[in-house]
Every structure is written in structure tokens, then in C-alpha cells.
Write an enzyme that holds these catalytic residues in place. Sequence first.
Site, mmCIF file in Angstrom:
data_model
loop_
_atom_site.group_PDB
_atom_site.id
_atom_site.type_symbol
_atom_site.label_atom_id
_atom_site.label_comp_id
_atom_site.label_asym_id
_atom_site.label_seq_id
_atom_site.Cartn_x
_atom_site.Cartn_y
_atom_site.Cartn_z
ATOM 1 C CB CYS A 184 -35.172 10.774 31.003
ATOM 2 S SG CYS A 184 -36.715 11.628 31.368
ATOM 3 N NE ARG A 191 -6.801 15.197 33.561
ATOM 4 C CZ ARG A 191 -8.050 15.304 33.979
ATOM 5 N NH1 ARG A 191 -9.032 15.346 33.097
ATOM 6 N NH2 ARG A 191 -8.332 15.370 35.263
#
Length: 432
Positions: free
Chosen positions: A362, A294
Amino acid sequence: MFVADCLQVNRQGHLCVEQVDVLDLAAKYGTPLYVMSETQIRKNCHLYRDSIQQFYGGNGMALYASKAFCCKEMCRIADQEGMGLDVVSGGELYTAISAGFPAEKIYFHGNNKTESELIAALEHGVGAVVVDNLEELETLDRLAGARGVCQQILFRIKPGVDAHTHQFIRTGQIDSKFGFSLETGEAMEAVERAIGLSHVELVGLHCHIGSQIFDTEPFALAARIMIGFLAKIRQQTGAVLTKLNLGGGYGIRYTPQNDPPPYEKYMEQVSLVIHETCNLFDFPMPYILLEPGRSIVGPAGITLYTVGSVKEIPGIRTYVSVDGGMTDNPRYALYQSEYQIVNAGLAAQEKTMQITLAGHCCESGDLIGENLPVQHLEKGDIVAVLSTGAYNYSMASHYNRVPNPPVVLVRDDMDRVIVKRESWEDLTRMDV
């Protein structure tokens, strides 16, 4: 103003990655779009490489944790910058080998490697397999024996350090799916078992206490515990292990409120503990391995979206919907991760809106963030979400049959595609 050195604002008030206007990138490549700064990535690699030279006299190596962001070009950059590679799957190993990464600098992790993955590791000649459990140890010894080789291994150890981070990304405590526990005695049992096998060679230990950690003390404590265990192994078995992998987990700035110490500070404080503890036990300094992921790529990346609608619910909140979401960035849904966002065309202006940035899936939980301050936004504007270089592309999905965005790498005033945009045809390529 921004969370990464690679970001700036040009004379037009537009956000830039290095010298490239991100509005030009959005127009050229479309959105959603991952954008990475090559200069920032290489600079972050230098920090670790230089720290190992400074604090360990070059007796060590940083392994880029490819799970953070894995593609062929990223493997090539890691190789060019003198780094090793941490892979955790057959797919990551295949990507590295396909990119020409030297197999002897690859360390293969994972808590449940399949036999086919272990066979691939043996056949490609990876530098070391980080063994997670006794079943894997026995399997690897059998597979290596069948091929007439002896595979170097490290054991993954749970040092019992509970890092102060999200429960899903804590890995060093006893209640973890990873590795051998010190408290129960299973770690020493595994060491003694490995020493008696013919086709594996135990050369070191590995630990990883978690991710996105801002405090140096957990790393220092883990180092002290691990050196102590190396000394105990020597005392009980006579074996002197020569490698110590302290993992990664160094925190980055996702928002201006985050305040991680400079990476050099992590390195310096942990090195002091290692030198001190080695002296205490009269133990030879091991070859030190680190696994930054990271902290290498996270600050170097942003994601660009196009605003499709702005929906104000009076007295409640304002939803700004964009053409991406949890399919290209699931981290808010998983961890409630915080981000800084910018209207890329008004980057120099004051942030006058507070919004919920919503994706187009959705799914009610398809959000990138809530209560986010940002400059005025309206339909057609380009929104940049910062510090998305790690775990966004890697964790992208095809939910709702959404194709994955491309990745564009910027260096100075040049840009190039390193991962192509998926098409609708790509989504059906494996269907029968």
C-alpha cells in the site's frame, strides 16, 4: 541475451537457472522466490582468487562482503572457496560463526560498532577490526585490555576519490560518514594515536570508494593514494604497515546497456599501479585485501513473481502488479535501479510490451521498475527480475507485515532451500 552466464532458455522456451526450469521452481516453492546459481557464485569467487594469485603472487585474499547476501550457506561457500569475510554487524558476525566460518579470516567493519559488537569480535577472535573513528579506537583498546588481548586493526581511510555512482553509495570522498580523512590530517593523527596504545596493533589501512563502479581509474587512483599514505606513515612514524584493503564496488550488468570491464581487468590495472607506486616509494608490497560482494552474488540471482493483474491506462502506461515488490526489492525506490525482466514462460520470444512493474504494498512508490520491455504478460504468468542476488534479500523488510521469500540455491539440475520462507506466524513471533 541475458546478463549472466547461469541463465538459459530450454526447449520449451522457458527461462532456466543452470539446468532447472524456473517455472518448476515457482510451482514447487511458490512466489515471490529468490533463486541463486551456486555455480555462478563459485565461478565469481574463482575469478578473484585467481586474480590475486596472478597479479600479487598469492600475497592477498578476497573477503566476501557479506552485506550483499548473508546466510549460513553463503558463508560456507565463501569458506570453501578460500575467501575471507567482511562483516559489518553483530548479526553478520553471528551468522558467520554459526556457520563455522574461521574467525581469523573475518574483518569487522562499521562506522558505529556497539560495545557489545566489539566484545563479540574480541571474544570470537576475529582477524581484524576495521576502525572508523577515534572513539571506537579508544573503546576497542579499553575492551581488549580488559580481556588481556591485543587486537589487530586497520583504519578506514577516505582517500578523497569521488566515484561516479549514485550519491547514496559514494563513500570515498571527504564528505562521508565513513572513516578518517587524509585532507584534514585526522588520518595521520589517528595513526600516531594507535601506535601509542597497548591493546591494539595497527597492521594496515582500508578504503572503499563506492559501489556499482564501471571505471577502473577511480580504483587505480585510490590505490596510488593509499600506497603513498603508507609510505608517509613510515616516514613520519617509522611504522611499516603490512596490509592494504582496497574495498569493493565493482559494477555488474543489471541491463544489457551496462558494460563493466571484466573483473580481471580491474585487478590487472590496479595491480600495475600498486607495483609501480611501491617501487616509486621503495615500499614493501603489502598484503592485498579486496571486498567483492555484489560482483560475487549479484549476477547469480533472480527473483520470481506471479502476475496478479495487468492494468492498462490508455495513453499513459500499463501497470503489471505482482505478489512481491519493495518488501523484497527496495532498490528501485532507493536508487531508481534498473533491471532486465523476462516472462519466464516466454523467455525466447520478442519483448512486445512496455510496462511498469508494480508491487503489492500500500505505497504508490512500490515499483520494481518503469518503462520495462517484456514479453506479453497476463494474470498468472511468472515474471523473472534478473541480477537480484545482491542487496535484495539483505534489504528485505516486513512493511505491510509481508513475510520474506525463501532463497533456493541451484546447482546443475538440483535445487535446495538455503533460507526458508517466512510464515505469518514468524511475523508475530516477537510480539508480546
